[in-house]
Each structure stands twice: as C-alpha cells, then as structure tokens.
Design a protein around this motif. Sequence first.
Motif, PDB file in Angstrom:
ATOM      1  N   CYS A  69       0.843  -1.199   0.000  1.00  0.00           N
ATOM      2  CA  CYS A  69       0.000   0.000   0.000  1.00  0.00           C
ATOM      3  C   CYS A  69       0.877   1.247   0.000  1.00  0.00           C
ATOM      4  CB  CYS A  69      -0.915   0.014   1.225  1.00  0.00           C
ATOM      5  SG  CYS A  69      -2.073   1.403   1.246  1.00  0.00           S
ATOM      6  N   GLY A  70       0.507   2.213  -0.800  1.00  0.00           N
ATOM      7  CA  GLY A  70       1.180   3.497  -0.838  1.00  0.00           C
ATOM      8  C   GLY A  70       0.169   4.624  -0.778  1.00  0.00           C
ATOM      9  N   VAL A  71       0.601   5.790  -0.280  1.00  0.00           N
ATOM     10  CA  VAL A  71      -0.294   6.951  -0.209  1.00  0.00           C
ATOM     11  C   VAL A  71       0.331   8.106  -0.985  1.00  0.00           C
ATOM     12  CG1 VAL A  71       0.651   7.653   2.034  1.00  0.00           C
ATOM     13  CG2 VAL A  71      -1.558   8.552   1.288  1.00  0.00           C
ATOM     14  N   PHE A  72      -0.494   8.762  -1.784  1.00  0.00           N
ATOM     15  CA  PHE A  72      -0.086   9.907  -2.601  1.00  0.00           C
ATOM     16  C   PHE A  72      -0.809  11.162  -2.145  1.00  0.00           C
ATOM     17  CE2 PHE A  72       0.231   6.108  -5.171  1.00  0.00           C
ATOM     18  CZ  PHE A  72       1.357   6.275  -5.964  1.00  0.00           C
ATOM     19  N   ASP A  73      -0.086  12.263  -2.069  1.00  0.00           N
ATOM     20  CA  ASP A  73      -0.720  13.578  -1.937  1.00  0.00           C
ATOM     21  C   ASP A  73      -1.096  14.034  -3.341  1.00  0.00           C
ATOM     22  OD1 ASP A  73      -1.509  16.184  -1.446  1.00  0.00           O
ATOM     23  OD2 ASP A  73       0.534  16.929  -1.095  1.00  0.00           O
ATOM     24  N   VAL A  74      -2.388  14.070  -3.624  1.00  0.00           N
ATOM     25  CA  VAL A  74      -2.850  14.546  -4.931  1.00  0.00           C
ATOM     26  C   VAL A  74      -3.750  15.776  -4.748  1.00  0.00           C
ATOM     27  CG1 VAL A  74      -2.510  12.507  -6.358  1.00  0.00           C
ATOM     28  CG2 VAL A  74      -4.507  12.609  -4.887  1.00  0.00           C
ATOM     29  N   SER A  75      -3.394  16.573  -3.741  1.00  0.00           N
ATOM     30  CA  SER A  75      -4.173  17.777  -3.435  1.00  0.00           C
ATOM     31  C   SER A  75      -4.031  18.858  -4.510  1.00  0.00           C
ATOM     32  CB  SER A  75      -3.745  18.347  -2.079  1.00  0.00           C
ATOM     33  OG  SER A  75      -3.921  17.390  -1.066  1.00  0.00           O
TER      34      SER A  75
ATOM     35  N   PHE B 242     -28.387  27.072 -19.079  1.00  0.00           N
ATOM     36  CA  PHE B 242     -28.604  26.005 -18.103  1.00  0.00           C
ATOM     37  C   PHE B 242     -28.751  26.616 -16.710  1.00  0.00           C
ATOM     38  CE2 PHE B 242     -26.239  24.073 -21.563  1.00  0.00           C
ATOM     39  CZ  PHE B 242     -26.857  22.838 -21.738  1.00  0.00           C
ATOM     40  N   GLU B 243     -29.695  26.114 -15.959  1.00  0.00           N
ATOM     41  CA  GLU B 243     -29.910  26.594 -14.591  1.00  0.00           C
ATOM     42  C   GLU B 243     -28.993  25.807 -13.658  1.00  0.00           C
ATOM     43  OE1 GLU B 243     -33.675  26.929 -11.634  1.00  0.00           O
ATOM     44  OE2 GLU B 243     -34.083  27.520 -13.719  1.00  0.00           O
ATOM     45  N   VAL B 244     -27.747  26.271 -13.564  1.00  0.00           N
ATOM     46  CA  VAL B 244     -26.753  25.583 -12.739  1.00  0.00           C
ATOM     47  C   VAL B 244     -25.909  26.596 -11.982  1.00  0.00           C
ATOM     48  CG1 VAL B 244     -26.532  23.471 -14.112  1.00  0.00           C
ATOM     49  CG2 VAL B 244     -25.141  25.467 -14.694  1.00  0.00           C
ATOM     50  N   GLU B 245     -25.349  26.121 -10.863  1.00  0.00           N
ATOM     51  CA  GLU B 245     -24.381  26.900 -10.090  1.00  0.00           C
ATOM     52  C   GLU B 245     -23.054  26.154 -10.149  1.00  0.00           C
ATOM     53  OE1 GLU B 245     -23.045  27.295  -5.497  1.00  0.00           O
ATOM     54  OE2 GLU B 245     -25.174  26.887  -5.871  1.00  0.00           O
ATOM     55  N   ILE B 246     -21.980  26.850 -10.543  1.00  0.00           N
ATOM     56  CA  ILE B 246     -20.650  26.251 -10.627  1.00  0.00           C
ATOM     57  C   ILE B 246     -19.859  26.669  -9.389  1.00  0.00           C
ATOM     58  CG2 ILE B 246     -18.572  25.974 -12.035  1.00  0.00           C
ATOM     59  CD1 ILE B 246     -21.238  25.106 -13.402  1.00  0.00           C
ATOM     60  N   ASP B 247     -19.464  25.699  -8.585  1.00  0.00           N
ATOM     61  CA  ASP B 247     -18.718  25.956  -7.348  1.00  0.00           C
ATOM     62  C   ASP B 247     -17.304  25.415  -7.524  1.00  0.00           C
ATOM     63  OD1 ASP B 247     -17.713  26.194  -4.794  1.00  0.00           O
ATOM     64  OD2 ASP B 247     -19.039  24.681  -3.899  1.00  0.00           O
ATOM     65  N   HIS B 248     -16.358  26.323  -7.774  1.00  0.00           N
ATOM     66  CA  HIS B 248     -14.956  25.918  -7.935  1.00  0.00           C
ATOM     67  C   HIS B 248     -14.344  25.741  -6.542  1.00  0.00           C
ATOM     68  CE1 HIS B 248     -10.618  27.059  -9.280  1.00  0.00           C
ATOM     69  NE2 HIS B 248     -10.765  25.775  -9.102  1.00  0.00           N
ATOM     70  N   ALA B 249     -14.140  24.478  -6.146  1.00  0.00           N
ATOM     71  CA  ALA B 249     -13.789  24.170  -4.763  1.00  0.00           C
ATOM     72  C   ALA B 249     -12.321  23.775  -4.571  1.00  0.00           C
ATOM     73  CB  ALA B 249     -14.691  23.038  -4.257  1.00  0.00           C
ATOM     74  N   SER B 250     -11.487  23.941  -5.609  1.00  0.00           N
ATOM     75  CA  SER B 250     -10.103  23.445  -5.562  1.00  0.00           C
ATOM     76  C   SER B 250      -9.309  23.991  -4.382  1.00  0.00           C
ATOM     77  CB  SER B 250      -9.371  23.773  -6.865  1.00  0.00           C
ATOM     78  OG  SER B 250     -10.053  23.239  -7.972  1.00  0.00           O
ATOM     79  N   GLU B 251      -9.514  25.257  -4.039  1.00  0.00           N
ATOM     80  CA  GLU B 251      -8.741  25.871  -2.950  1.00  0.00           C
ATOM     81  C   GLU B 251      -9.167  25.332  -1.580  1.00  0.00           C
ATOM     82  OE1 GLU B 251      -6.175  27.939  -3.311  1.00  0.00           O
ATOM     83  OE2 GLU B 251      -6.356  27.894  -5.497  1.00  0.00           O
ATOM     84  N   ARG B 252     -10.384  24.800  -1.494  1.00  0.00           N
ATOM     85  CA  ARG B 252     -10.901  24.314  -0.206  1.00  0.00           C
ATOM     86  C   ARG B 252     -10.536  22.855   0.066  1.00  0.00           C
ATOM     87  NH1 ARG B 252     -15.928  26.195  -2.246  1.00  0.00           N
ATOM     88  NH2 ARG B 252     -16.925  24.172  -1.854  1.00  0.00           N
ATOM     89  N   TYR B 253     -10.301  22.101  -0.981  1.00  0.00           N
ATOM     90  CA  TYR B 253     -10.144  20.654  -0.842  1.00  0.00           C
ATOM     91  C   TYR B 253      -8.695  20.204  -0.964  1.00  0.00           C
ATOM     92  CZ  TYR B 253     -15.090  19.392  -0.809  1.00  0.00           C
ATOM     93  OH  TYR B 253     -16.405  19.229  -0.453  1.00  0.00           O
ATOM     94  N   GLY B 254      -8.333  19.235  -0.119  1.00  0.00           N
ATOM     95  CA  GLY B 254      -7.132  18.440  -0.312  1.00  0.00           C
ATOM     96  C   GLY B 254      -7.564  17.046  -0.720  1.00  0.00           C
ATOM     97  N   GLN B 255      -6.609  16.236  -1.207  1.00  0.00           N
ATOM     98  CA  GLN B 255      -6.962  14.896  -1.674  1.00  0.00           C
ATOM     99  C   GLN B 255      -5.805  13.929  -1.437  1.00  0.00           C
ATOM    100  OE1 GLN B 255      -7.761  14.652  -5.877  1.00  0.00           O
ATOM    101  NE2 GLN B 255      -7.966  12.427  -5.864  1.00  0.00           N
ATOM    102  N   LEU B 256      -6.139  12.753  -0.921  1.00  0.00           N
ATOM    103  CA  LEU B 256      -5.174  11.662  -0.771  1.00  0.00           C
ATOM    104  C   LEU B 256      -5.617  10.485  -1.624  1.00  0.00           C
ATOM    105  CD1 LEU B 256      -4.564  11.473   3.100  1.00  0.00           C
ATOM    106  CD2 LEU B 256      -3.113  12.567   1.377  1.00  0.00           C
ATOM    107  N   ALA B 257      -4.640   9.762  -2.186  1.00  0.00           N
ATOM    108  CA  ALA B 257      -4.909   8.508  -2.886  1.00  0.00           C
ATOM    109  C   ALA B 257      -4.197   7.398  -2.136  1.00  0.00           C
ATOM    110  CB  ALA B 257      -4.422   8.590  -4.325  1.00  0.00           C
ATOM    111  N   ILE B 258      -4.971   6.442  -1.600  1.00  0.00           N
ATOM    112  CA  ILE B 258      -4.412   5.289  -0.881  1.00  0.00           C
ATOM    113  C   ILE B 258      -4.555   4.102  -1.820  1.00  0.00           C
ATOM    114  CG2 ILE B 258      -4.717   3.771   1.114  1.00  0.00           C
ATOM    115  CD1 ILE B 258      -5.982   7.116   1.693  1.00  0.00           C
ATOM    116  N   GLN B 259      -3.428   3.545  -2.282  1.00  0.00           N
ATOM    117  CA  GLN B 259      -3.446   2.602  -3.394  1.00  0.00           C
ATOM    118  C   GLN B 259      -2.646   1.338  -3.092  1.00  0.00           C
ATOM    119  OE1 GLN B 259      -4.913   3.673  -6.808  1.00  0.00           O
ATOM    120  NE2 GLN B 259      -5.964   4.773  -5.173  1.00  0.00           N
ATOM    121  N   GLY B 260      -3.176   0.201  -3.564  1.00  0.00           N
ATOM    122  CA  GLY B 260      -2.458  -1.058  -3.437  1.00  0.00           C
ATOM    123  C   GLY B 260      -3.353  -2.165  -2.925  1.00  0.00           C
ATOM    124  N   PRO B 261      -2.892  -3.416  -2.997  1.00  0.00           N
ATOM    125  CA  PRO B 261      -3.735  -4.550  -2.572  1.00  0.00           C
ATOM    126  C   PRO B 261      -4.143  -4.508  -1.105  1.00  0.00           C
ATOM    127  CG  PRO B 261      -1.489  -5.259  -3.111  1.00  0.00           C
ATOM    128  CD  PRO B 261      -1.614  -3.855  -3.568  1.00  0.00           C
TER     129      PRO B 261
END
Length: 361
Positions: free
Chosen positions: A44-50, A131-150
């Motif tokens: 198992c490995g973990v990546f910072d993909v924020s 289109f009746e939609v609201e676009i919320d650009h959330a990149s600055e608010r979110y971090g992301q981890l990827a935990i990968q492997g068997p």
Amino acid sequence: MNKRTCLYERHTKLGALIQPFGGYEMPIQYTSIIEEHNAVRQHCGVFDVSHMGEIFVRGKDAERFVNHIFTNDVTNAPIHQIYYGMMLYPDGGTVDDVLVYKMSSQEFFIVINAANIDKDVDWINKNKEGFEVEIDHASERYGQLAIQGPEAEQVMCDVLGWDCKDLKFYTVKTEMNGEEEVIISRTGYTGEDGFEIYGSHAFIIDQWDKLMASKQCVPCGLGCRDTLRFEVGLPLYGDELSDTITPVMAGLSMFCKLDKPDFIGKEAIAKQKAEGPSKRLRGIELEGKAVPRNGYKVLKDGREVGEVTTGYRLISVEKSCAVALVDANLKLGDKVEVQIRKKTFPGTIVKKKFYEKHYKK
C-alpha cells in the motif's frame, strides 16, 4: 510562482525530492521510484494529490449540463456512480480528461487535472449559458489523498477507521468527520485497488499523519504515480491526450457515448470514428534496455511515422516500452524503430497495456 499543497511541509520533513508539476511544488519521490512503485503493487502506498482540481455543478439542470460538456453519459445512472470521460472542444480535441461523481440528480462533483484547472473552470463557465446551474470551484478548499495497493482496503479500515468493504469500484460515498462532510471513492490511477479521499486541508493533514504513524503504507511521489499508470495503459493529459489528440486517436472512444443527446465535440468524434483517424496511440515494446522518452521519433523502414508520448523501463515487468502517436495503419506485431539520441532501436507494436490491472470489482 508555484503553489504548495497543504502537505508541503510534511513532504520536506520526510526529505522528498520536490519539483514543479501542474503549477505546484510536488513530491517526486521519497526513497526511490522503484521502491515506491513496488510498495503500491505489493502492499500500500499513499499519494498527496491535493494539486488536483474540484468543481461542483449544482442545480435543476445539473445533469443535463454535465451531459452537454462531458463525453460519457450520466443520465439514468445510479446515484454515487463515478464516470471517466473527457471534455472536448468542438473540433474533438481534448480540453481535459476528468472524473465525474454523480452525488445526486442535481449535484455532480468533477475532478480535473492540476495543470488544467484555470482552463477547465473557464471552459465550464463559458458553456453554462442556457442552463440553470451553479458552478462551485472548490479546488482551494479541498485536499486529496490517494491510498493505493492490494492492502488499501485494510489500511482504510484499520488505520483511518473508514469501512469501505461495501464500496464498489468507481463508486463514491460521503462520511461525516465531526461536522465536516468528506468524500471517499474507490478509484485511483495505479491499476491497483485503492481509494481517494477529499476533504478540508486540516482533515487531509490529519489523515496523512495517521497513515505515516501507522507504518502500514509508504508515502509515494508523482514519479511512481507515472510509472504505475503507464504500465496499465492509463493516459496522462499533455502526453496521451491534448487539444490536438482526440479520444479516438487515444483509443478512448468507448467513453464518448454517441447515442446520447448532443455534447460538445460529438459531431467531430462521430466523423473521426467513421472515417478513422490519421494517427493512433500504440504501445511499443523495445528490444534491449534502451529507454524511450517523450518526443523521440518512431520510424518504419527508415521513414518517420510518429513520436513517443511516454516511455519507461517498466518496473513490474522489466521491459523497455513506450506509447507513441503513430500512423494509424500500423498494426499489432509490426516492426518499428525508435530513435534514441543518435541511435535507433528495434521494437514491435503491441497493446498499450503492459501490465494487468488489479481492481476490486
């Protein structure tokens, strides 16, 4: 000036090699690319993909709008399903390849590539008229981890306390962490079973610290993220997809649903699929240990027929391989040569997938 993720100081304390990627200062490796690659394949490995971007599309027309800008079909699909596909220009060139999470019929979560964040947000906003939609650009608010492997499922449960046994491949759920709602999906970019976690910077730092303290997974840099995805034939935007490389050329037209209502680029994709593209992405297996790189020429009987998009000495199978954009008439089994500096090396056209994926279906 390049940005930094919320985990930047954690990476420098671990002695990571930091380099610019997608407008961010990112860890390329901690110990070695080979060690980190093998950890993901075997344990198992973990990546910072924020550095990746996140956009919410909400509103009455959310589903119709996403279907308009996205090649895959998100209608009549179960809530919490995830879709891979592309956003295209009208001429069929690729704006970006993205993941779309169907959170509800009126809320979609789109994950975009770091280098394309500004371009993608502009493109989405440019095409929302009518289109009746609201676009919320959330990149600055979110971090992301990827935990990968068997062992990723076991790590998620034992170390982080998230029960993900019932989470199917390419599905998503939300969980509460105190008062914060976090997003957990069974996805990844390695060809192994794995999960991606999205949440606030404080939450992501806390999850990273728990993972590091546990010693049950190793920190991995973007170096092995590239070798892992390449072995299993997953494309990288800027190499295997671009504004001049269409999904048809990349062998990804199965993610362009031509039987759904109109989407941007549909006409161009239908035409190219019917007529056949002039170039296609193909795998090349080289004889010997020479390593092909992006931009190296591919020759057939001394004539230039294309160029390499990605090449490596594969870690899992110990072969020198490349993916190249070449003349579409080249077939599996055809003999070619790759020019590496001033020499040419013989190779064979093969499938782009050099190693079998091990997802949990």
